[in-house]
Design a protein around this motif. Structure first.
Motif, PDB file in Angstrom:
ATOM      1  N   ALA A  81       0.813  -1.221   0.000  1.00 50.88           N
ATOM      2  CA  ALA A  81       0.000   0.000   0.000  1.00 50.88           C
ATOM      3  C   ALA A  81       0.844   1.268   0.000  1.00 50.88           C
ATOM      4  O   ALA A  81       0.549   2.226  -0.724  1.00 50.88           O
ATOM      5  CB  ALA A  81      -0.938  -0.005   1.204  1.00 50.88           C
ATOM      6  N   LYS A  82       1.908   1.283   0.786  1.00 48.29           N
ATOM      7  CA  LYS A  82       2.735   2.476   0.886  1.00 48.29           C
ATOM      8  C   LYS A  82       3.440   2.770  -0.446  1.00 48.29           C
ATOM      9  O   LYS A  82       3.467   3.910  -0.904  1.00 48.29           O
ATOM     10  CB  LYS A  82       3.768   2.293   1.999  1.00 48.29           C
ATOM     11  CG  LYS A  82       4.410   3.574   2.455  1.00 48.29           C
ATOM     12  CD  LYS A  82       5.514   3.350   3.476  1.00 48.29           C
ATOM     13  CE  LYS A  82       5.030   2.736   4.738  1.00 48.29           C
ATOM     14  NZ  LYS A  82       6.084   2.661   5.773  1.00 48.29           N
ATOM     15  N   SER A  83       3.964   1.730  -1.075  1.00 47.81           N
ATOM     16  CA  SER A  83       4.639   1.897  -2.365  1.00 47.81           C
ATOM     17  C   SER A  83       3.656   2.299  -3.463  1.00 47.81           C
ATOM     18  O   SER A  83       3.966   3.135  -4.312  1.00 47.81           O
ATOM     19  CB  SER A  83       5.359   0.608  -2.766  1.00 47.81           C
ATOM     20  OG  SER A  83       6.386   0.313  -1.851  1.00 47.81           O
ATOM     21  N   THR A  84       2.474   1.713  -3.437  1.00 47.02           N
ATOM     22  CA  THR A  84       1.452   2.052  -4.425  1.00 47.02           C
ATOM     23  C   THR A  84       1.063   3.519  -4.302  1.00 47.02           C
ATOM     24  O   THR A  84       0.946   4.231  -5.298  1.00 47.02           O
ATOM     25  CB  THR A  84       0.210   1.158  -4.269  1.00 47.02           C
ATOM     26  OG1 THR A  84       0.615  -0.209  -4.409  1.00 47.02           O
ATOM     27  CG2 THR A  84      -0.844   1.481  -5.310  1.00 47.02           C
ATOM     28  N   PHE A  85       0.903   3.984  -3.071  1.00 41.68           N
ATOM     29  CA  PHE A  85       0.559   5.394  -2.876  1.00 41.68           C
ATOM     30  C   PHE A  85       1.665   6.298  -3.413  1.00 41.68           C
ATOM     31  O   PHE A  85       1.393   7.246  -4.157  1.00 41.68           O
ATOM     32  CB  PHE A  85       0.317   5.718  -1.403  1.00 41.68           C
ATOM     33  CG  PHE A  85       0.162   7.196  -1.180  1.00 41.68           C
ATOM     34  CD1 PHE A  85      -1.050   7.814  -1.420  1.00 41.68           C
ATOM     35  CD2 PHE A  85       1.232   7.966  -0.784  1.00 41.68           C
ATOM     36  CE1 PHE A  85      -1.196   9.184  -1.261  1.00 41.68           C
ATOM     37  CE2 PHE A  85       1.099   9.337  -0.624  1.00 41.68           C
ATOM     38  CZ  PHE A  85      -0.111   9.945  -0.862  1.00 41.68           C
ATOM     39  N   LEU A  86       2.910   6.028  -3.029  1.00 42.34           N
ATOM     40  CA  LEU A  86       4.001   6.897  -3.451  1.00 42.34           C
ATOM     41  C   LEU A  86       4.143   6.886  -4.972  1.00 42.34           C
ATOM     42  O   LEU A  86       4.371   7.931  -5.582  1.00 42.34           O
ATOM     43  CB  LEU A  86       5.317   6.504  -2.779  1.00 42.34           C
ATOM     44  CG  LEU A  86       6.469   7.481  -3.003  1.00 42.34           C
ATOM     45  CD1 LEU A  86       6.151   8.849  -2.419  1.00 42.34           C
ATOM     46  CD2 LEU A  86       7.757   6.935  -2.387  1.00 42.34           C
ATOM     47  N   ARG A  87       3.981   5.721  -5.586  1.00 43.68           N
ATOM     48  CA  ARG A  87       4.054   5.618  -7.046  1.00 43.68           C
ATOM     49  C   ARG A  87       2.963   6.474  -7.705  1.00 43.68           C
ATOM     50  O   ARG A  87       3.232   7.276  -8.603  1.00 43.68           O
ATOM     51  CB  ARG A  87       3.931   4.165  -7.493  1.00 43.68           C
ATOM     52  CG  ARG A  87       3.980   3.981  -8.991  1.00 43.68           C
ATOM     53  CD  ARG A  87       3.934   2.525  -9.420  1.00 43.68           C
ATOM     54  NE  ARG A  87       2.762   1.827  -8.922  1.00 43.68           N
ATOM     55  CZ  ARG A  87       2.800   0.837  -8.025  1.00 43.68           C
ATOM     56  NH1 ARG A  87       3.942   0.431  -7.527  1.00 43.68           N
ATOM     57  NH2 ARG A  87       1.693   0.250  -7.632  1.00 43.68           N
ATOM     58  N   CYS A  88       1.729   6.337  -7.239  1.00 35.58           N
ATOM     59  CA  CYS A  88       0.614   7.110  -7.814  1.00 35.58           C
ATOM     60  C   CYS A  88       0.775   8.606  -7.553  1.00 35.58           C
ATOM     61  O   CYS A  88       0.521   9.429  -8.446  1.00 35.58           O
ATOM     62  CB  CYS A  88      -0.716   6.615  -7.249  1.00 35.58           C
ATOM     63  SG  CYS A  88      -1.188   4.988  -7.836  1.00 35.58           S
ATOM     64  N   TYR A  89       1.206   8.960  -6.364  1.00 37.96           N
ATOM     65  CA  TYR A  89       1.376  10.375  -6.028  1.00 37.96           C
ATOM     66  C   TYR A  89       2.506  10.985  -6.862  1.00 37.96           C
ATOM     67  O   TYR A  89       2.392  12.123  -7.338  1.00 37.96           O
ATOM     68  CB  TYR A  89       1.641  10.509  -4.534  1.00 37.96           C
ATOM     69  CG  TYR A  89       1.502  11.902  -3.977  1.00 37.96           C
ATOM     70  CD1 TYR A  89       0.542  12.787  -4.447  1.00 37.96           C
ATOM     71  CD2 TYR A  89       2.322  12.336  -2.946  1.00 37.96           C
ATOM     72  CE1 TYR A  89       0.399  14.060  -3.926  1.00 37.96           C
ATOM     73  CE2 TYR A  89       2.189  13.603  -2.403  1.00 37.96           C
ATOM     74  CZ  TYR A  89       1.235  14.461  -2.896  1.00 37.96           C
ATOM     75  OH  TYR A  89       1.102  15.720  -2.375  1.00 37.96           O
ATOM     76  N   ALA A  90       3.582  10.226  -7.062  1.00 40.97           N
ATOM     77  CA  ALA A  90       4.686  10.708  -7.888  1.00 40.97           C
ATOM     78  C   ALA A  90       4.233  10.899  -9.337  1.00 40.97           C
ATOM     79  O   ALA A  90       4.592  11.888  -9.986  1.00 40.97           O
ATOM     80  CB  ALA A  90       5.869   9.742  -7.815  1.00 40.97           C
ATOM     81  N   LYS A  91       3.429   9.961  -9.830  1.00 44.75           N
ATOM     82  CA  LYS A  91       2.894  10.112 -11.187  1.00 44.75           C
ATOM     83  C   LYS A  91       2.015  11.354 -11.293  1.00 44.75           C
ATOM     84  O   LYS A  91       2.075  12.093 -12.269  1.00 44.75           O
ATOM     85  CB  LYS A  91       2.089   8.872 -11.586  1.00 44.75           C
ATOM     86  CG  LYS A  91       2.938   7.671 -11.898  1.00 44.75           C
ATOM     87  CD  LYS A  91       2.049   6.489 -12.264  1.00 44.75           C
ATOM     88  CE  LYS A  91       2.853   5.253 -12.565  1.00 44.75           C
ATOM     89  NZ  LYS A  91       1.993   4.109 -12.919  1.00 44.75           N
ATOM     90  N   TYR A  92       1.188  11.572 -10.286  1.00 45.50           N
ATOM     91  CA  TYR A  92       0.315  12.746 -10.273  1.00 45.50           C
ATOM     92  C   TYR A  92       1.148  14.036 -10.321  1.00 45.50           C
ATOM     93  O   TYR A  92       0.876  14.935 -11.116  1.00 45.50           O
ATOM     94  CB  TYR A  92      -0.572  12.740  -9.022  1.00 45.50           C
ATOM     95  CG  TYR A  92      -1.285  14.040  -8.803  1.00 45.50           C
ATOM     96  CD1 TYR A  92      -2.395  14.386  -9.577  1.00 45.50           C
ATOM     97  CD2 TYR A  92      -0.842  14.943  -7.838  1.00 45.50           C
ATOM     98  CE1 TYR A  92      -3.042  15.604  -9.387  1.00 45.50           C
ATOM     99  CE2 TYR A  92      -1.485  16.145  -7.647  1.00 45.50           C
ATOM    100  CZ  TYR A  92      -2.573  16.474  -8.426  1.00 45.50           C
ATOM    101  OH  TYR A  92      -3.195  17.681  -8.239  1.00 45.50           O
TER     102      TYR A  92
END
Length: 136
Positions: A81-92
Motif C-alpha cells: 500500500a505504501k509503495s502504491t501510494f508513493l508511485r501514484c502520487y509521484a505520477k500525479y
C-alpha cells in the motif's frame, strides 16, 4: 501524532506532516509521554505497518528530490500500500509538472495526462487504503 508524522513524511505529504509535527511539539510534555521504539510501528490509521523496503526508501529519496518520474518507475513492481501510494502520487505530481510546462509554452489545453492511469491503478487495488482514496 508521532506516528502520523512518520506516516505522512514517508508518503511525501509534507504539509500535513508539518502540521502534525507542530501539533505534537505544541502539546505539554506530560500529555505526550516518552518516545520509544519497541519494534512495532503503528501507522496513521492504527494498523501495524511493515518496515519500508529498500526500493521504497530509494524511491522516497527520488521523490524528496522532486524526481517524480524516477520515483514512480523505481516502484513499478512494488505492490504494498505504501509503495502504491508513493508511485501514484509521484505520477500525479509529474503530470502536474508537465501540465504547468504546457501552460507556459501555450500548447493547447493543458491537462494532467497521468490522471486516467492513476485512477485505473487505484480501482484495480483490492483494498485501497485512505491514502489511495485521497488521491482518487
Amino acid at each position: 501524532l508521532r506516528g502520523a508524522v512518520r506516516c505522512l513524511t514517508e508518503r511525501g505529504i509534507t504539509k500535513a506532516a508539518k502540521w502534525a509535527a507542530e501539533q505534537l511539539c505544541g502539546l505539554p510534555d506530560n500529555l505526550i509521554g516518552s518516545e520509544h521504539d519497541d519494534g512495532h510501528e503503528l501507522g496513521l490509521l492504527g494498523r501495524e505497518e511493515p518496515p519500508a523496503s529498500d526500493r521504497y526508501l530509494l524511491a522516497k529519496t527520488y521523490f524528496d528530490l522532486r524526481e517524480y518520474k524516477r520515483a514512480a518507475s523505481t516502484l513499478e513492481h512494488e505492490c504494498d500500500a505504501k509503495s502504491t501510494f508513493l508511485r501514484c502520487y509521484a505520477k500525479y505530481l509529474a503530470g502536474e509538472r508537465a501540465r504547468e510546462e504546457q501552460t507556459l509554452e501555450g500548447e493547447g489545453e493543458p491537462k494532467n495526462e497521468e490522471l486516467e492511469g492513476i485512477e485505473r491503478e487505484i480501482k484495480a487495488c483490492d483494498r485501497p487504503d485512505a491514502f489511495l482514496l485521497y488521491l482518487q
